[in-house]
Motif scaffolding. Structure first.
Motif, PDB file in Angstrom:
ATOM      1  N   SER A 119      -4.886   3.669  -3.606  1.00 33.93           N
ATOM      2  CA  SER A 119      -5.715   4.537  -4.446  1.00 33.93           C
ATOM      3  C   SER A 119      -5.960   5.898  -3.806  1.00 33.93           C
ATOM      4  CB  SER A 119      -7.054   3.854  -4.733  1.00 33.93           C
ATOM      5  OG  SER A 119      -7.679   3.463  -3.518  1.00 33.93           O
ATOM      6  N   VAL A 120      -6.373   5.894  -2.539  1.00 37.87           N
ATOM      7  CA  VAL A 120      -6.705   7.164  -1.897  1.00 37.87           C
ATOM      8  C   VAL A 120      -5.450   7.995  -1.644  1.00 37.87           C
ATOM      9  CG1 VAL A 120      -8.853   6.326  -0.890  1.00 37.87           C
ATOM     10  CG2 VAL A 120      -6.730   6.088   0.399  1.00 37.87           C
ATOM     11  N   LYS A 121      -4.316   7.341  -1.470  1.00 39.67           N
ATOM     12  CA  LYS A 121      -3.054   8.065  -1.312  1.00 39.67           C
ATOM     13  C   LYS A 121      -2.683   8.765  -2.619  1.00 39.67           C
ATOM     14  CE  LYS A 121      -1.148   4.915   2.225  1.00 39.67           C
ATOM     15  NZ  LYS A 121      -2.410   4.321   2.642  1.00 39.67           N
ATOM     16  N   LEU A 122      -2.886   8.085  -3.744  1.00 36.85           N
ATOM     17  CA  LEU A 122      -2.619   8.705  -5.037  1.00 36.85           C
ATOM     18  C   LEU A 122      -3.551   9.885  -5.282  1.00 36.85           C
ATOM     19  CD1 LEU A 122      -1.270   8.803  -7.820  1.00 36.85           C
ATOM     20  CD2 LEU A 122      -2.954   7.115  -8.599  1.00 36.85           C
ATOM     21  N   VAL A 123      -4.823   9.722  -4.975  1.00 40.50           N
ATOM     22  CA  VAL A 123      -5.776  10.819  -5.157  1.00 40.50           C
ATOM     23  C   VAL A 123      -5.371  12.020  -4.312  1.00 40.50           C
ATOM     24  CG1 VAL A 123      -8.166  11.561  -4.838  1.00 40.50           C
ATOM     25  CG2 VAL A 123      -7.675   9.310  -5.818  1.00 40.50           C
ATOM     26  N   TRP A 124      -4.941  11.774  -3.087  1.00 38.60           N
ATOM     27  CA  TRP A 124      -4.497  12.878  -2.230  1.00 38.60           C
ATOM     28  C   TRP A 124      -3.315  13.605  -2.881  1.00 38.60           C
ATOM     29  CZ3 TRP A 124      -0.297  14.896   0.116  1.00 38.60           C
ATOM     30  CH2 TRP A 124      -0.502  15.858   1.105  1.00 38.60           C
ATOM     31  N   LEU A 125      -2.348  12.862  -3.385  1.00 42.05           N
ATOM     32  CA  LEU A 125      -1.184  13.465  -4.037  1.00 42.05           C
ATOM     33  C   LEU A 125      -1.607  14.291  -5.246  1.00 42.05           C
ATOM     34  CD1 LEU A 125       1.234  10.410  -3.821  1.00 42.05           C
ATOM     35  CD2 LEU A 125       1.656  12.653  -2.782  1.00 42.05           C
ATOM     36  N   LEU A 126      -2.524  13.776  -6.039  1.00 39.98           N
ATOM     37  CA  LEU A 126      -3.009  14.517  -7.201  1.00 39.98           C
ATOM     38  C   LEU A 126      -3.717  15.805  -6.793  1.00 39.98           C
ATOM     39  CD1 LEU A 126      -4.396  11.546  -9.340  1.00 39.98           C
ATOM     40  CD2 LEU A 126      -2.426  12.983  -9.906  1.00 39.98           C
ATOM     41  N   ALA A 181       7.357   8.935  -0.362  1.00 41.22           N
ATOM     42  CA  ALA A 181       6.387   7.838  -0.371  1.00 41.22           C
ATOM     43  C   ALA A 181       5.425   8.028   0.799  1.00 41.22           C
ATOM     44  CB  ALA A 181       7.108   6.500  -0.246  1.00 41.22           C
ATOM     45  N   ILE A 182       4.143   7.841   0.543  1.00 40.43           N
ATOM     46  CA  ILE A 182       3.148   7.872   1.624  1.00 40.43           C
ATOM     47  C   ILE A 182       2.989   6.444   2.134  1.00 40.43           C
ATOM     48  CG2 ILE A 182       0.772   8.384   2.268  1.00 40.43           C
ATOM     49  CD1 ILE A 182       0.697  10.543   0.212  1.00 40.43           C
ATOM     50  N   ALA A 183       3.342   6.216   3.393  1.00 47.11           N
ATOM     51  CA  ALA A 183       3.384   4.871   3.964  1.00 47.11           C
ATOM     52  C   ALA A 183       1.973   4.357   4.264  1.00 47.11           C
ATOM     53  CB  ALA A 183       4.231   4.867   5.230  1.00 47.11           C
ATOM     54  N   TRP A 184       1.862   3.041   4.322  1.00 46.06           N
ATOM     55  CA  TRP A 184       0.542   2.415   4.484  1.00 46.06           C
ATOM     56  C   TRP A 184      -0.208   2.834   5.740  1.00 46.06           C
ATOM     57  CZ3 TRP A 184      -0.319  -0.684   8.698  1.00 46.06           C
ATOM     58  CH2 TRP A 184       0.810  -1.192   9.345  1.00 46.06           C
ATOM     59  N   PRO A 185       0.461   3.130   6.905  1.00 41.99           N
ATOM     60  CA  PRO A 185      -0.350   3.499   8.078  1.00 41.99           C
ATOM     61  C   PRO A 185      -0.838   4.941   8.052  1.00 41.99           C
ATOM     62  CG  PRO A 185       1.835   2.603   8.699  1.00 41.99           C
ATOM     63  CD  PRO A 185       1.889   2.983   7.266  1.00 41.99           C
ATOM     64  N   GLU A 204       0.807  -1.232   0.000  1.00 36.77           N
ATOM     65  CA  GLU A 204       0.000   0.000   0.000  1.00 36.77           C
ATOM     66  C   GLU A 204       0.835   1.275   0.000  1.00 36.77           C
ATOM     67  OE1 GLU A 204      -2.390  -3.246   1.587  1.00 36.77           O
ATOM     68  OE2 GLU A 204      -0.814  -2.210   2.682  1.00 36.77           O
ATOM     69  N   THR A 205       2.060   1.240   0.525  1.00 38.76           N
ATOM     70  CA  THR A 205       2.908   2.430   0.512  1.00 38.76           C
ATOM     71  C   THR A 205       3.089   2.890  -0.933  1.00 38.76           C
ATOM     72  OG1 THR A 205       4.020   1.821   2.554  1.00 38.76           O
ATOM     73  CG2 THR A 205       5.204   3.313   1.082  1.00 38.76           C
ATOM     74  N   THR A 206       2.859   4.170  -1.182  1.00 40.02           N
ATOM     75  CA  THR A 206       2.663   4.688  -2.529  1.00 40.02           C
ATOM     76  C   THR A 206       3.793   5.614  -2.950  1.00 40.02           C
ATOM     77  OG1 THR A 206       0.269   4.527  -2.217  1.00 40.02           O
ATOM     78  CG2 THR A 206       1.043   5.992  -3.980  1.00 40.02           C
ATOM     79  N   VAL A 207       4.355   5.349  -4.129  1.00 41.59           N
ATOM     80  CA  VAL A 207       5.439   6.154  -4.686  1.00 41.59           C
ATOM     81  C   VAL A 207       5.007   6.693  -6.048  1.00 41.59           C
ATOM     82  CG1 VAL A 207       7.909   6.248  -5.211  1.00 41.59           C
ATOM     83  CG2 VAL A 207       7.053   4.535  -3.610  1.00 41.59           C
ATOM     84  N   VAL A 208       5.320   7.955  -6.317  1.00 45.25           N
ATOM     85  CA  VAL A 208       5.084   8.543  -7.642  1.00 45.25           C
ATOM     86  C   VAL A 208       6.380   9.178  -8.121  1.00 45.25           C
ATOM     87  CG1 VAL A 208       2.592   8.913  -7.441  1.00 45.25           C
ATOM     88  CG2 VAL A 208       4.160  10.625  -6.527  1.00 45.25           C
ATOM     89  N   TRP A 209       6.655   9.019  -9.414  1.00 49.50           N
ATOM     90  CA  TRP A 209       7.876   9.592  -9.967  1.00 49.50           C
ATOM     91  C   TRP A 209       7.649  10.062 -11.392  1.00 49.50           C
ATOM     92  CZ3 TRP A 209       7.143   4.453  -8.950  1.00 49.50           C
ATOM     93  CH2 TRP A 209       7.332   3.531  -9.980  1.00 49.50           C
ATOM     94  N   ASP A 210       8.570  10.894 -11.865  1.00 42.33           N
ATOM     95  CA  ASP A 210       8.516  11.444 -13.213  1.00 42.33           C
ATOM     96  C   ASP A 210       9.002  10.374 -14.192  1.00 42.33           C
ATOM     97  OD1 ASP A 210       9.188  12.827 -15.662  1.00 42.33           O
ATOM     98  OD2 ASP A 210       9.102  14.710 -14.532  1.00 42.33           O
TER      99      ASP A 210
END
Length: 555
Positions: free
Chosen positions: A177-184, A139-143, A123-129
């Motif tokens: 999913s919700v972590k990605l939406v928050w980042l967006l 990275a936003i960690a799972w907890p 669940e820990t979420t990473v986004v990159w170019d």
């Protein structure tokens, strides 16, 4: 003064060897070629929530060299939990280097290592170019619980009630999913990359595979079903990304680079190390950490179950080749997918947010102990919990409760209360939540579990495991070698390169020295303890109203 105790008095935990418990019936009849298997070695990257390790196993599942490094935990605001993506990669590189040096120091050759497996925090979420290969945010960690307000809003959307039937997960702060939406919604660089079609998304496995393969040069962008099933983007039944799910979260496939979903065990899909001391060694296995632990515990038969006591606590129950969508607060997930002509195997899962992290809280925040392994000594300094119940809801309560507005709460404190009582109540909290999950699994599956395999740091405590046996009322089975998560990754990789060919062979791995804990209190006493815990759970609800949630967790 009378104190109402809610735990059994010290019960002289005396585990006994499993062979004494199962006798001759425990032998599967499979004869391993031990001399041959000791000549093969497999590396396992175990990238966890607080530390990274690299372990080299022989073909019998015995670790021969390893190294572990803790990395930085970032808490920018209350409820936020982040990791530096590059620091995670660096920690993997260092662990590989130092463990391999130790391996070579034993007289082995690098060519003896046939493959590498990866297991990772999920669940820990990473986004990159996509163009530069550089992370666009920590990275936003799972907890992490910053998305509480967002999740509450999403639960009111049309179609929210249909999601779990498709992907197996309820809406919560937990999935990627919700972590990605928050980042967006909140990080300008992420939003711009998305709008320009250069945003790459992945969980930690995808990020590591990308970087270990050389980043944008090779552009290996893959994940396995055990990790993909934790995003809420994958249809659990088809094991493919689902347009309805993506649309619900507002994610357009042509604007984001989603990882290709491939089997957990593959000799080709995961590439190879492109640099370092093990350059050229292929990566042949990938499993999310809890699935890896189930594989490492040889949970290959429907009805098998394991509980991993790590930072959090995770219980997986093998339900076979068809998913079971829980009606009692559990998650449905992929247990493993070994590819070929085999079907994916599914599991029910119960997740406890706080297990070992509760022990670290007592150590780091309250100064109760100097080392986490001393928690049992402190707990055993008193005969029982002295009337204390500790609901360790630091990030709300996960399965089967899903109470996101709960806060950590200690009930029953009096002038009689000592540190030992709170220590014991902290250990018991994990055991009580495990009982609640097992009860839900029994309702969903229609079968009562007879035995529970355990691993992870807290399983080292005889007191905790005896308490667990007493509370759940079934046998607890603990291996001597408790690095089962890393072992599961090694098994997936070894299976891909034919070190093992049949599941029956794997069932003999890591069976020596296992210990059994049997319940040694009455069912009535166990029931009384759990009833008190259940009352405490109900009382810890509602610490935050909607406005306070939004103040705490939204920008």
């Amino acid at each position: 003064m009378s104190i109402e105790n809610t735990s059994a008095a010290t019960t002289n935990a005396q585990p006994k060897p499993k062979e004494d418990f199962v006798g001759e019936n425990g032998d599967s009849g499979v004869q391993l070629d031990e001399e041959k298997l000791r000549q093969f070695y497999i590396g396992a990257i175990d990238q966890g929530t607080t530390s990274t390790r690299f372990i080299i196993f022989d073909g019998l599942g015995e670790p021969v060299a390893q190294h572990q490094i803790e990395f930085t935990q970032k808490y920018p605001h209350a409820g936020w939990h982040e990791h530096d993506p590059q620091e995670i990669v660096d920690s993997v590189d260092q662990c590989i280097e130092l463990a391999t040096q130790a391996f070579l120091g034993q007289g082995h050759d690098i060519s003896d290592i046939k493959a590498i497996g990866i297991t990772n925090q999920r669940e820990t979420t990473v986004v990159w170019d996509t163009k530069t290969g550089e992370p666009l945010h920590n990275a936003i960690a799972w907890p992490d619980t910053r998305t509480k307000g967002l999740v509450r809003e999403m639960k009111e959307r049309d179609g929210a009630g249909e999601l779990q039937d498709i992907c197996g997960l309820p809406l919560s702060t937990y999935p990627s999913s919700v972590k990605l939406v928050w980042l967006l919604n909140h990080v300008e660089a992420v939003r711009h990359a998305y709008e320009e079609g250069r945003l790459s998304f992945g969980t930690i496995d995808t990020w590591l595979l990308y970087k270990l393969n050389g980043g944008k040069e090779r552009d290996i962008h893959v994940t396995d079903p055990t990790n993909a099933s934790r995003t809420m983007f994958m249809n659990l039944h088809t094991v493919k990304y689902d347009e309805k799910l993506l649309k619900f979260f507002g994610v357009e496939k042509d604007k984001i680079n989603l990882p290709k979903i491939v089997p957990s065990s593959s000799a080709t899909e995961f590439g190879s190390l492109s640099y370092g001391i093990l350059k050229g060694i292929r990566i042949a296995g990938c499993l999310g950490d809890q699935s890896a632990a189930l594989v490492g515990q040889q949970g290959f038969s429907p009805g098998s179950a394991k509980n991993t006591y790590g930072t959090g606590c995770f219980l997986l129950y093998n339900v076979g080749e068809k998913p079971v969508i829980s009606q009692h607060g559990l998650l449905a997930t992929i247990a493993y997918d070994f590819g070929g002509n085999r079907k994916p195997v599914y599991a029910l899962e119960g997740s406890i947010a706080v297990a070992g992290s509760g022990v670290k809280f007592l150590m780091n925040n309250l100064g109760f102990i100097t080392h986490s392994h001393k928690i049992s000594d402190l707990a055993e300094s008193v005969e029982n919990n002295g009337g204390c119940v500790f609901v360790t809801a630091f990030s709300g309560l996960f399965a089967p409760y899903w109470i996101d507005d709960a806060k950590g709460t200690i009930f029953g404190i009096t002038q009689y209360t000592e540190r030992g009582h709170i220590a014991r109540a902290t250990l018991e909290a994990t055991c009580f939540q495990t009982k609640a999950i097992l009860d839900a699994m029994e309702l969903d599956s229609g079968h009562k579990l007879a035995e529970l395999s355990v691993d992870g740091g807290m399983s080292n405590s005889n007191l905790t495991m005896q308490t667990q046996a007493n509370i759940v009322g079934i046998v607890i089975d603990r291996p001597a070698m408790r690095e089962t998560t890393a072992l599961g990754a090694a098994i997936a990789a070894g299976f891909a390169v034919d070190i093992w060919k049949e599941f029956d062979e794997l069932k003999e791995i890591n069976q020596r020295g296992r210990m059994i804990f049997e319940p040694n209190i009455s069912k009535e006493e166990s029931s009384r303890m759990f009833k008190k815990w259940s009352r405490a759970v109900e009382m810890c609800r509602g610490w935050l109203d909607t406005e306070e949630v939004n103040e705490d967790f939204d920008d």
